[in-house]
Write a protein that holds these residues in place. Structure first.
Motif, mmCIF file in Angstrom:
data_model
loop_
_atom_site.group_PDB
_atom_site.id
_atom_site.type_symbol
_atom_site.label_atom_id
_atom_site.label_comp_id
_atom_site.label_asym_id
_atom_site.label_seq_id
_atom_site.Cartn_x
_atom_site.Cartn_y
_atom_site.Cartn_z
ATOM 1 N N ARG A 97 40.712 47.179 21.458
ATOM 2 C CA ARG A 97 39.572 46.019 20.895
ATOM 3 C C ARG A 97 38.457 45.991 22.069
ATOM 4 N NH1 ARG A 97 42.795 39.976 20.139
ATOM 5 N NH2 ARG A 97 43.536 40.483 18.895
ATOM 6 N N PRO A 98 37.546 47.984 21.301
ATOM 7 C CA PRO A 98 36.139 47.800 22.242
ATOM 8 C C PRO A 98 35.312 47.052 21.945
ATOM 9 C CG PRO A 98 37.437 49.513 21.029
ATOM 10 C CD PRO A 98 37.545 48.223 20.682
ATOM 11 N N ASN A 99 34.407 46.123 22.861
ATOM 12 C CA ASN A 99 33.530 45.569 22.892
ATOM 13 C C ASN A 99 32.404 46.127 24.701
ATOM 14 O OD1 ASN A 99 34.007 43.716 25.721
ATOM 15 N ND2 ASN A 99 36.113 43.443 24.572
ATOM 16 N N GLN A 100 31.349 45.829 24.847
ATOM 17 C CA GLN A 100 30.746 46.251 25.762
ATOM 18 C C GLN A 100 31.072 45.348 26.873
ATOM 19 O OE1 GLN A 100 26.017 45.155 24.567
ATOM 20 N NE2 GLN A 100 25.700 45.254 26.955
ATOM 21 N N ALA A 101 30.701 46.701 28.054
ATOM 22 C CA ALA A 101 30.996 46.237 29.316
ATOM 23 C C ALA A 101 30.686 46.992 30.234
ATOM 24 C CB ALA A 101 32.540 46.574 29.593
ATOM 25 N N LEU A 102 30.523 46.469 31.854
ATOM 26 C CA LEU A 102 29.708 47.664 32.087
ATOM 27 C C LEU A 102 31.119 48.126 33.652
ATOM 28 C CD1 LEU A 102 27.028 45.056 33.967
ATOM 29 C CD2 LEU A 102 27.533 47.432 32.165
ATOM 30 N N PRO A 103 31.135 49.161 33.747
ATOM 31 C CA PRO A 103 32.171 50.107 34.223
ATOM 32 C C PRO A 103 32.314 49.128 36.136
ATOM 33 C CG PRO A 103 31.078 51.881 33.261
ATOM 34 C CD PRO A 103 30.208 49.983 32.825
ATOM 35 N N ARG A 104 30.827 48.750 36.266
ATOM 36 C CA ARG A 104 31.150 48.438 37.625
ATOM 37 C C ARG A 104 32.007 47.371 37.563
ATOM 38 N NH1 ARG A 104 27.227 49.087 42.229
ATOM 39 N NH2 ARG A 104 27.933 47.554 43.742
ATOM 40 N N ALA A 105 31.618 46.093 36.861
ATOM 41 C CA ALA A 105 31.753 45.283 36.783
ATOM 42 C C ALA A 105 33.345 45.060 36.075
ATOM 43 C CB ALA A 105 31.712 44.461 35.332
ATOM 44 N N ILE A 106 34.387 45.721 35.511
ATOM 45 C CA ILE A 106 35.619 46.107 35.346
ATOM 46 C C ILE A 106 36.301 46.493 36.837
ATOM 47 C CG2 ILE A 106 37.345 47.761 34.520
ATOM 48 C CD1 ILE A 106 34.846 47.950 32.191
ATOM 49 N N ALA A 107 35.750 47.743 37.332
ATOM 50 C CA ALA A 107 36.114 47.553 39.010
ATOM 51 C C ALA A 107 36.526 47.061 39.730
ATOM 52 C CB ALA A 107 35.677 48.993 39.900
ATOM 53 N N GLN A 108 35.359 45.617 39.781
ATOM 54 C CA GLN A 108 35.168 45.070 40.273
ATOM 55 C C GLN A 108 36.135 43.425 40.475
ATOM 56 O OE1 GLN A 108 31.069 43.843 40.374
ATOM 57 N NE2 GLN A 108 29.935 44.812 42.626
ATOM 58 N N ASP A 109 35.742 43.289 39.220
ATOM 59 C CA ASP A 109 36.553 42.359 38.783
ATOM 60 C C ASP A 109 38.443 42.591 38.967
ATOM 61 O OD1 ASP A 109 34.948 40.655 37.607
ATOM 62 O OD2 ASP A 109 35.005 40.787 35.054
ATOM 63 N N ALA A 110 39.091 43.430 38.854
ATOM 64 C CA ALA A 110 40.452 44.154 38.670
ATOM 65 C C ALA A 110 40.395 43.832 40.462
ATOM 66 C CB ALA A 110 40.677 46.032 38.461
ATOM 67 N N LEU A 111 39.683 44.473 41.431
ATOM 68 C CA LEU A 111 39.667 44.184 42.323
ATOM 69 C C LEU A 111 39.977 42.981 43.427
ATOM 70 C CD1 LEU A 111 40.338 46.578 44.294
ATOM 71 C CD2 LEU A 111 37.637 45.892 45.438
ATOM 72 N N ALA A 112 39.471 42.092 42.782
ATOM 73 C CA ALA A 112 38.635 40.602 42.885
ATOM 74 C C ALA A 112 39.872 39.825 42.827
ATOM 75 C CB ALA A 112 37.955 39.660 42.305
ATOM 76 N N ILE A 113 41.023 40.191 41.854
ATOM 77 C CA ILE A 113 42.433 39.532 41.282
ATOM 78 C C ILE A 113 43.684 39.398 42.142
ATOM 79 C CG2 ILE A 113 44.229 39.753 39.396
ATOM 80 C CD1 ILE A 113 41.577 39.937 37.509
ATOM 81 N N VAL A 114 42.864 41.513 42.719
ATOM 82 C CA VAL A 114 44.117 41.757 43.939
ATOM 83 C C VAL A 114 43.732 41.389 45.395
ATOM 84 C CG1 VAL A 114 45.434 43.132 42.161
ATOM 85 C CG2 VAL A 114 43.586 44.447 43.503
ATOM 86 N N THR A 115 42.559 41.110 45.772
ATOM 87 C CA THR A 115 42.129 40.618 47.303
ATOM 88 C C THR A 115 43.193 39.406 47.924
ATOM 89 O OG1 THR A 115 40.304 41.053 46.189
ATOM 90 C CG2 THR A 115 40.475 39.980 48.465
#
Length: 690
Positions: A386-404
Motif C-alpha cells: 500500500r504505497p503512500n507519500q512518505a519521507l525517507p528521513r521520517a521512516i528511518a527516524q521512526d524505526a530508530l525511535a521504536i528500538v531506542t
C-alpha cells in the motif's frame, strides 16, 4: 494364476510348433537347392522366438518335437542321414545362439518397444548367429563334397533374411505391448490385411511396371492404423504369398532372366525392406502416442499434486488461524491487563519492575507469533503493498525511535546518519519498510553486547524520476562466519543453532525481510566479520511523490475519546479488559456476551461505535454485523470494528464483506486501540475513510 500360465504356454507352444512345421514343409519342399540348402528358411526365427518366449522346460520340449520332425522330413526329401542330422543341429544351434545374444544385447525380456531395439536385435543377435551357422555349415558340408561358397551364400541369405523377418514378427505378435494404441474394429483389421494380400498378389501381374512399389503405400496405411503388431502380421502375409507365388507363377517380365534363387532372395529383400519400413513408421507413431499418454498422465498427476498442494495450503492456513486464535486469546488478557496495571500510580517499584518484565515477555511472545504469520503471508503471496507519500528521513527516524528503549537497556549507542535528499517525498509502503528496518535493528541490538548500532540512509536520484533508497544497519556485535552467511535469509535458519538458545528467536525475521524486499523489487544483503560485527543493507526504488499528493493522515489526538462504545465479546476476561481499557480512554461502555445480545443492544441506537468479536457461540460476529446493518437507519452507518485473534487475510476480507469498517487483531494494546477508535470516531469523514 498357475493354471492360466500353463494354458498360455501350452497354446503358445502349440502355435509355434505348427508354424515351425509349416515353414519346414514349405522351405524343404519348394525352395531346396542343389546343395540341399533351402533358399527360404524361416524356421530358425520361430525357434529363436520360442527360446525367448517360453520357459526353459517348455522350450526344451518344443525342441525335441521340432528336431524330430526336421530330421525326419530331411530324410523324406532325399537328404542323407548325416546331412539330415546336421541340418537340424545347425538350425537349432543358430536359433539358440540368436536367442542368447538377444538377451545379452536387448535385455532379458527382449521387448521390442522401439526401432532401436529392433536394430540391436538384428545387428547384434541375428546377424552374428546366422553368420556363424553359415560358416559352420559351409565347413562341414565341404567335407562331404559340397561347394563351400555355394553352401555359405545359400545358408546365410536364406537363414539371415528369414530370421530377420520372422523373429521380430513373432515377438511383436506374441507380445503386443503397444497394441492398445491401435485398437480397431475386426472388420477394419480384416480389410487392411486383405489389402496387403491383394497388393502382394498384384506384384506378379505380367505388366511392365514396377508393381512391388505398390506394397509401400499399403504398408504405410496399415502402420498408421494397426501399429507395430499390424506391420508384423503384414510381413508374415507377404512372406507366405510372395514365397508361394514366386515358385508356382510364371516369371514377371522384369525378372525374366532371374534364377529361382535370385527371385526368391529378391522377394525376401522386398519383404524385409517393406516390413522394416512399416515397422519403423509404426513404432514412431506408437512412441508419439505413448508420449502423449505419458504427457496426459503427468498432467493428471501434476493437477492432483496441485490440488493436494492447494488443500495443504488451505489446511495450513486453517491451522495457523486456529493457533493464532488460541494463542492470542489468552495473550489479550496478559498484555492488556499488564498495560493497565503499569498505568497505575500506586504501584511499588518492585511490582512495577516485575510487571515490566511480564510486559516484555508478552511482547516477545507476540513477536514470535507475528513472525510466523507474517512469513506465512509472504510465502503465500498474500501481502498487499500500500504505497503512500512518505519521507525517507521520517521512516528511518521512526524505526530508530521504536528500538531506542531496547538499546538503552543494554547501554548500546544508537547512531543515525543521512546522505542525499532524504527530505524528498516518495511513494512507498512505509509500514513494510519500517517492518524491515525494525527486524534488522532488533537483530543488531540483540546480537550486540557492547558498542554501537548505526543506521545510515542514503538517497540517490535516478534519471527516471525515482529515488534509490539504501538503508545500512551496522553493529559491533558477534559477527557471522562466512560459511553461514548464505543461510541467513532462509526460513527457520540462523547462523549458528546455538545462537537461538542464547539470544532466542524463530529464525524467520530475515526471511520475512527478504520476502518483503523482493516483493517491493529491491535487494538485500549482508557483510560480516566474525567477532567484529555485521552490516545488513537493503535497497529499494521509490517513485518521487507528485507535488500536491495526499499526505498521510496525521496521528489521532491522544486525548479522551468521550464516546459510547458497544463491546460484544463472549469471553468474560476480554469483556472485563475491554471495559477497563475503554474506561481509561474516556469511553462509556455497553457490554454484550454474544451476537444476539449485540444486535439487541444496537437496536437502541445510542452507540457511537461497535467493537465486535468474530468467533462467538449462537451468533458469530459476521452474522451479527449483517443483522445490525439490516436494521437500517443509524445502524447502517455506525462504525463496526472487528476484534479477533484470527488475523489471517481471509478473516479480514470476510469481516469487510459482512459490513464491518475495519479489523484489528488481538491482543490490542491501549495506544493501538485508541488510534483506531479515534480514527473512526472522527467527525471528518475523509479522515475516517483514510
Amino acid at each position: 494364476m498357475a493354471r492360466t500360465n500353463r494354458s498360455h504356454n501350452l497354446m503358445l507352444s502349440g502355435g509355434l510348433v505348427l508354424a515351425f512345421v509349416a515353414c519346414v514343409l514349405f522351405s524343404l519342399t519348394l525352395t531346396r537347392g542343389s546343395e540341399g540348402v533351402a533358399v527360404i528358411w524361416l524356421a530358425s526365427g520361430i525357434l529363436a522366438a520360442a527360446f525367448l518366449l517360453l520357459p526353459w522346460r517348455w522350450s526344451l520340449g518344443m525342441v525335441v518335437i521340432c528336431f524330430s520332425f526336421n530330421f525326419g522330413y530331411n530324410l523324406v526329401v532325399g537328404n542323407s542321414p548325416i546331412a539330415s542330422f546336421i541340418f537340424p543341429v545347425l538350425t537349432f544351434s543358430e536359433a539358440f545362439g540368436a536367442a542368447w545374444l538377444a538377451r545379452r544385447t536387448c535385455g532379458a525380456t527382449v521387448r521390442l518397444t522401439s526401432f532401436n531395439r529392433v536394430a540391436r536385435l538384428l545387428l547384434l543377435a541375428v546377424a552374428p548367429a546366422t553368420a556363424a551357422s553359415a560358416l559352420a555349415a559351409a565347413d562341414i558340408f565341404t567335407i562331404y563334397g559340397r561347394n563351400f561358397d555355394s553352401v555359405l551364400t545359400s545358408w546365410f541369405y536364406g537363414h539371415a533374411l528369414g530370421m530377420a523377418i520372422m523373429l521380430p514378427a513373432v515377438l511383436l505378435i506374441a507380445r503386443p505391448e503397444m497394441v492398445r494404441d491401435f485398437r480397431r474394429s475386426p472388420w477394419e483389421e480384416i480389410g487392411l490385411y486383405a489389402l496387403i494380400a491383394a497388393v502382394s498378389t498384384l506384384i506378379f501381374l505380367p505388366v511392365r511396371f514396377p508393381m512391388p512399389l505398390l506394397i509401400f503405400p499399403a504398408l504405410a496405411l496399415l502402420s498408421f492404423r494397426l501399429g507395430p503388431r499390424g506391420a508384423a502380421v503384414s510381413a508374415l502375409i507377404m512372406a507366405a504369398i510372395l514365397s508361394s507365388l514366386v515358385i508356382v507363377v510364371s516369371t514377371p517380365p522384369n525378372q525374366a532372366t532371374w534364377t529361382l534363387a535370385e527371385k526368391t532372395r529378391g522377394l525376401q529383400f522386398l519383404i524385409a525392406v517393406g516390413f522394416f519400413t512399416s515397422l519403423a513408421t509404426a513404432m514412431a507413431i506408437a512412441n508419439q502416442k505413448r508420449m502423449k499418454r505419458l504427457w496426459a498422465s503427468r498432467s493428471r498427476i501434476a493437477r492432483l499434486a496441485q490440488a493436494r498442494a492447494v488443500a495443504a495450503g488451505l489446511a495450513k492456513t486453517e491451522f495457523l488461524a486456529t493457533m493464532s486464535h488460541e494463542i492470542r486469546t489468552p495473550m489479550t488478557s496478559i498484555v492488556g491487563f499488564t498495560e493497565v496495571l503499569l498505568k497505575r500510580e500506586d504501584l511499588p517499584d518492585p511490582a512495577r519492575r516485575q510487571l515490566a518484565l511480564i510486559d516484555r515477555a508478552g511482547a516477545s511472545l507476540l513477536t514470535v507469533v507475528n513472525d510466523i504469520l507474517d512469513f506465512s503471508k509472504v510465502e503465500a503471496g498474500e501481502v498487499e503493498l500500500r504505497p503512500n507519500q512518505a519521507l525517507p528521513r521520517a521512516i528511518a527516524q521512526d524505526a530508530l525511535a521504536i528500538v531506542t528503549e531496547a538499546a538503552r537497556r543494554k547501554d548500546i549507542d544508537l547512531q543515525l546518519s543521512f546522505i542525499g535528499p532524504v527530505e524528498s517525498p516518495v511513494l512507498i509502503d512505509d509500514l513494510r519498510v519500517r517492518q524491515i528496518l525494525l527486524n534488522l535493528l532488533s537483530n543488531a541490538i540483540k546480537f550486540t553486547e557492547r558498542g554501537r548500532v548505526g543506521l545510515e540512509l542514503q538517497v540517490f536520484e535516478q534519471g527516471d524520476g525515482a529515488h534509490l533508497l539504501r538503508f545500512k544497519i551496522s553493529d559491533t556485535g558477534i559477527g557471522i562466519p562466512s560459511d553461514q552467511v548464505e543461510r541467513l535469509f532462509k526460513r527457520f535458519s540462523q547462523g549458528d543453532s546455538s545462537v537461538s538458545r542464547t539470544h532466542g528467536g524463530t529464525g524467520l525475521g530475515l526471511a520475512i525481510c527478504k520476502g518483503l524486499t523482493d516483493l517491493m523489487g529491491g535487494k538485500i544483503g549482508v557483510t560480516s566479520t566474525l567477532g567484529a560485527g555485521s552490516t545488513f543493507w537493503f535497497e529499494l526504488i521509490a517513485p518521487r511523490a507528485q507535488t500536491g499528493a495526499a499526505a498521510k493522515p496525521a496521528r489521532p489526538d491522544d486525548g479522551p475519546l468521550k464516546a459510547r462504545i458497544l463491546l460484544v465479546d463472549d469471553h468474560p476476561m476480554n469483556r472485563e479488559l475491554g471495559a477497563t481499557v475503554l474506561g481509561l480512554l474516556g469511553c462509556e461502555v455497553v457490554l454484550a456476551e454474544n451476537g444476539e445480545e449485540g444486535v439487541a443492544a444496537a437496536k437502541i441506537g445510542d452507540c457511537d461505535l461497535i467493537l465486535m468479536d468474530v468467533h462467538m457461540p449462537r451468533m458469530d460476529g459476521l452474522e451479527a454485523t449483517r443483522a445490525i446493518r439490516a436494521l437500517g437507519g443509524v445502524n447502517a452507518v455506525v462504525p463496526i470494528i472487528a476484534m479477533s485473534a484470527d488475523v489471517m487475510p481471509e478473516m479480514e476480507a470476510a469481516c469487510l464483506k459482512a459490513g464491518m469498517n475495519a479489523a484489528v487483531g488481538k491482543p490490542i494494546q491501549i495506544q493501538a486501540l485508541h488510534d483506531v477508535l479515534a480514527k473512526w470516531l472522527s467527525p471528518d469523514p475523509n479522515a475516517a475513510a483514510a
